[in-house]
Design an enzyme around this catalytic site. Structure first.
Site, PDB file in Angstrom:
ATOM      1  N   ALA A  77      48.392  44.109  40.737  1.00  0.00           N
ATOM      2  CA  ALA A  77      47.803  43.450  39.571  1.00  0.00           C
ATOM      3  C   ALA A  77      47.696  41.944  39.790  1.00  0.00           C
ATOM      4  O   ALA A  77      48.677  41.282  40.131  1.00  0.00           O
ATOM      5  CB  ALA A  77      48.650  43.735  38.330  1.00  0.00           C
ATOM      6  N   TYR A 180      43.560  30.023  42.785  1.00  0.00           N
ATOM      7  CA  TYR A 180      43.949  31.398  43.118  1.00  0.00           C
ATOM      8  C   TYR A 180      44.916  31.421  44.295  1.00  0.00           C
ATOM      9  O   TYR A 180      45.947  32.111  44.267  1.00  0.00           O
ATOM     10  CB  TYR A 180      42.703  32.219  43.435  1.00  0.00           C
ATOM     11  CG  TYR A 180      42.990  33.582  44.020  1.00  0.00           C
ATOM     12  CD1 TYR A 180      43.715  34.526  43.309  1.00  0.00           C
ATOM     13  CD2 TYR A 180      42.520  33.929  45.295  1.00  0.00           C
ATOM     14  CE1 TYR A 180      43.978  35.786  43.845  1.00  0.00           C
ATOM     15  CE2 TYR A 180      42.774  35.185  45.827  1.00  0.00           C
ATOM     16  CZ  TYR A 180      43.497  36.097  45.111  1.00  0.00           C
ATOM     17  OH  TYR A 180      43.751  37.339  45.641  1.00  0.00           O
TER      18      TYR A 180
END
Length: 347
Positions: A77, A180
């Site tokens: 996830a 990210y």
């Protein structure tokens, strides 16, 4: 038979991992928040016959319940991709890092001793380079002026000579160059701290450019292969940034799923990172050409556009995963792109 919790198990990579785990004879439980960056519509109620618990990783009670009886967590996830702009920063940190922290704390309470973490090659920043005069060097981040002028190749910070790209291994310096990337490296650091304090095992799988059936399409977070395919299906040429010479390792999602199964039984305790790559690098232009050919579409157009924070070359050594996990990717780019050209994507 191992009982595995797959976080993000209804997503692109997670659903393939779930399938591979079931095929290997493991019991699987899935938790997935259905985040819109990964799911254009709510996730299904089941994945390969496994019920999907719809919950956020930051929900302590839900995670505690999901971990009951679990032997190992395969943590897929995450919010992925470059995002849209810095307004995405809180969501990346909240989902990737806070979510991981809540998960690890719950695993410590439940005494779950093993974690397989979906990490990324983005933790390296630029790949490995050598200078003819100075040997191995780390180039600085590429600046706007150079990129705008079409000077895409990194140069030696000491003498300015052009650099030769080489394979990056897992002991290379880590230098995240996007939000990210920073959150993926933070996940690794959190997992390593958890392993040291609990005596547990972490296999951090640094995925390279993953593609294949079920990729999300037409979102700011989609992978480049899916973006190119959407353009071709609309009759448009793929738009390749810079000069198309950026080198990457495109690894098929089926191989990535197999790597996760192999990592369940990594022989090392503590934290250990592994490049998950095909070992057969290609340029972005070559990938776009292979996809265009498979779809019979227009040839790619090299635009000279760029994104600040993108790296020029990142090519991996898959040797450690082969030696320690027994993992070797089997899908070459031509075969993989031929299948991907007509595979179902996520709307």
């Amino acid at each position: 038979m191992t009982h595995v919790l797959v976080t993000g198990g209804a997503g692109f990579i997670g659903s393939h991992v779930t399938s591979a785990l079931l095929a290997a004879g493991h019991r699987v439980r899935i938790i997935d928040s259905g985040h819109p960056a990964a799911h254009a519509s709510p996730p299904p109620g089941t994945v390969h016959g496994v019920p999907v618990l719809r919950a956020d990783l930051r929900d302590r009670d839900a995670i505690t319940s999901a971990l009951h009886g679990v032997d190992v967590v395969v943590h897929q996830a995450a919010m992925v991709g470059m995002g849209v702009d810095l307004d995405d920063l809180p969501d990346y940190v909240a989902n990737n890092d806070l979510g991981t922290a809540v998960l690890l704390a719950a695993m410590a309470r439940a005494a779950v001793p093993r974690l397989v973490l979906a990490s990324s090659m983005v933790v390296y920043g630029e790949g490995a380079y050598t200078c003819a005069a100075h040997g191995p060097v780390r180039p600085a981040a590429r600046g706007v002026a150079d990129l705008a002028a079409g000077r895409y190749e990194p140069s030696c910070p000491a003498c300015g000579l052009p650099l030769a790209a080489t394979e990056v291994d897992e002991d290379a310096p880590l230098d995240p160059r996007s939000v990210y990337a920073a959150t993926k490296l933070a996940q690794e650091h959190l997992a390593a701290a958890w392993a040291r304090q609990t005596g547990a095992t972490v296999a951090a799988l640094r995925y390279h450019n993953v593609y294949g059936p079920g990729m999300p399409r037409d979102t700011p977070y989609s992978g480049v292969a899916a973006i190119f395919r959407s353009a071709l299906e609309a009759g448009r040429a793929p738009r390749v940034f810079e000069d198309g010479g950026q080198r990457r390792d495109f690894v098929h999602v089926g191989d990535v799923a197999d790597a996760n199964v192999a990592a369940l039984t990594t022989p090392r305790d503590g934290f250990r990172a592994y490049n998950i790559a095909s070992g057969r690098p290609a340029t972005v232009g070559e990938m776009a050409t292979a996809l265009s050919s498979a779809l019979g579409g227009p040839d790619p157009v090299v635009t000279g556009e760029f994104r600040l924070g993108d790296v020029r070359h990142i090519v991996a050594s898959p040797a450690r995963a082969a030696a320690e996990l027994g993992f070797r990717a089997t899908t070459d780019l031509a075969t993989g792109m031929t299948g991907f050209a007509h595979a179902t994507l996520r709307g």
